[in-house]
Design a protein around this motif. Structure first.
Motif: not given
Length: 502
Positions: A350-356, A358-365, A368-376
């Motif tokens: 599901x997209x929601x699971x993939x996005x979650x 994705x967000x975790x990996x972005x924060x690890x990298x 911060x606040x530059x993580x794309x939102x769900x629509x992006x």
């Protein structure tokens, strides 16, 4: 305050009253075959209760638009509004206590479900201060809460079913009283039907439907035959808002009439001498395939809106980051997305699971606040599943493809872009397995239905050559794929999309 709504007369001639206050707390289910008088019953209920309580009608056939002129309901043509716009309209309707008619006429089944779900979501999610009592009438409820999956996408079905379940299961505490009408209980999702405490059962003929209606009303099985003998407008009633025992009643007259009245016999016209010339005349030149309603003006508007949104978003980022920093950020985001999509079965999650993830990996990298939102993220995922790189996204010819893809539901856009890329590069048409994987499904049959749907929208034309290989041509762009085997499980290695995320 207690208000008694007169629905008509009982079989004994006494007035048949409905307790409006009790109805708000217990909900209502109406069942009857087509032509049994369900819409007439709903119209009588709405007209009698209009002065006392706020109302909204989910109207798939445009039968209740006359209420706008007679009782001041706000008529909303869903075809003219986006899903987000309808969600906001639902919120504002509750806040200002305005009765509404959501006219879904003219939309296909999937878009009816999506827009109805958005509007119901707005009614449901309003702040607690605005939980005023409200009747929510859903005609042909089996369209919005089907018991089994149909031809619509799973996403649309889940959205609509979730909104209907919220209405019937959780709506009472928010002041929402669901009133649903269906042709057969067997077509309606059980979780939705089970929450009603009041029942009005009309004429039905199937043995299983008669037995189920008798069970709901507490009647003996031998009495079930009575439902076959009911006339149009006659119903058996039971429930705390109607009667504690099964009660036969006939619905009274209404002040308004539906636009789609029952067909009546009329004299045949006189014979036309040139009937053959009129009926069998040659069709006008041009493509005989049905065309989408969209026009070049609409495409230009969509393109302009999309460009404006991208400019606004990019300006906000550019104010904080330099060109080099932006390029580095895009590279990091693309790398993270490739890592997410490289996980086993990522294409079917599901997209929601993939996005979650994705967000975790972005924060690890450290983004911060530059993580794309769900629509992006949805747009990035769509392009990733189609195997598109940033260089192709900036191509002028590809902009037309993006605009045409935006006319499809989001979960189908990646498939359309994947086919467009194969056509642009001259590769064989992707097989059913590749299309299903890009759609996030294991079903080859669903992949074929998806192609049929896109073709019905006038965006592609599918053909088979003499060897049974599929060729897809993009309408207006004149791009065509090379012949490809629909049964091929994978694309040839040298023609597979080079992007790692596929």
């Amino acid at each position: 305050m207690t208000v008694a709504i007169e629905m008509g007369h009982t079989t004994a001639g006494a007035p048949a009253n409905l307790d409006l206050e009790e109805l708000l707390a217990t909900r209502l289910l109406v069942q009857g075959n087509s032509g049994s008088g369900k819409s007439h019953l709903l119209r009588r209920l709405l007209e009698q209760s209009a002065p006392w309580v706020q109302q909204t009608i989910i109207d798939p056939e445009g039968d209740f638009v006359a209420l706008a002129e007679r009782f001041g309901h706000l008529l909303i043509d869903a075809e003219e509004h986006t899903e987000r716009g309808l969600q906001v309209a639902g919120e504002r309707a509750r806040i200002h206590r305005v009765s509404t008619v959501l006219n879904l006429e003219g939309l296909d089944a999937e878009n009816q479900m999506r827009r109805a779900a958005a509007f119901l979501g707005g009614l449901f999610d309003v702040a607690r201060d605005h939980w005023y009592p409200m009747l929510v009438v859903v005609d042909e409820a089996q369209l919005f809460a089907p018991a089994v999956a149909g031809e619509v996408s799973d996403e649309a079905r889940k959205l609509s079913l979730g909104a209907m379940t919220n209405l019937m299961c959780r709506g009472r505490k928010r002041g929402l009283a669901g009133i649903i009408a269906t042709q057969r209980l067997a077509k309606l999702a059980k979780n939705v039907a089970a929450e009603a405490s009041n029942f009005l059962m009309g004429r039905t003929f199937l043995d299983i439907d008669m037995a189920r209606a008798a069970d709901l009303l507490g009647m003996e099985r031998r009495q079930a035959e009575a439902f076959r003998d009911l006339e149009r407008g006659q119903f058996m009633a039971l429930g705390p808002a109607l009667s504690r025992r099964p009660l036969g009643l006939r619905i009274g007259p209404t002040d308004t009439t539906p636009r789609n009245a029952t067909p009546r016999l009329m004299p045949m016209p006189e014979a036309t001498a040139d009937a053959r010339a009129i009926i069998l005349a040659a069709p006008p030149p041009g493509n005989n395939r049905p065309q989408r309603r969209s026009s070049p003006d609409l495409l230009e508007q969509l393109m302009a809106a999309k460009t404006a949104a991208l400019e606004i978003r990019s300006e906000a980022v550019e104010q904080r980051l330099s060109a080099d920093e932006l390029a580095e950020r895009r590279e990091r985001v693309d790398r993270i997305l490739r890592a997410v999509m490289a996980e086993p079965d990522a294409g079917f999650r599901a997209i929601g699971v993939l996005y979650q993830e994705f967000v975790v990996r972005c924060r690890i990298e450290g983004l911060g606040s530059d993580v794309p939102d769900l629509a992006d993220f949805r747009r990035m995922l769509t392009r990733a599943r189609a195997g598109l790189g940033s260089d192709m996204a900036e191509d002028d010819g590809w902009q037309d493809v993006s605009v045409r893809a935006s006319l499809l539901p989001e979960d189908m856009q990646g498939v359309f872009m994947m086919i467009a890329r194969a056509a642009k590069e001259g590769w064989p048409c992707p097989g059913d397995a590749a299309i299903a994987r890009a759609y996030g499904s294991h079903s080859l049959r669903r992949a074929r239905r998806l192609l049929t749907y896109i073709e019905e929208q006038g965006l592609i034309v599918c053909q088979l050559d003499g060897a049974g290989r599929r060729i897809v041509t993009l309408v207006e762009l004149a791009w065509a794929t090379a012949p490809g085997d629909p049964n091929a499980e994978e694309l040839p290695t040298e023609q597979a999309f080079t992007n790692e995320v596929t």
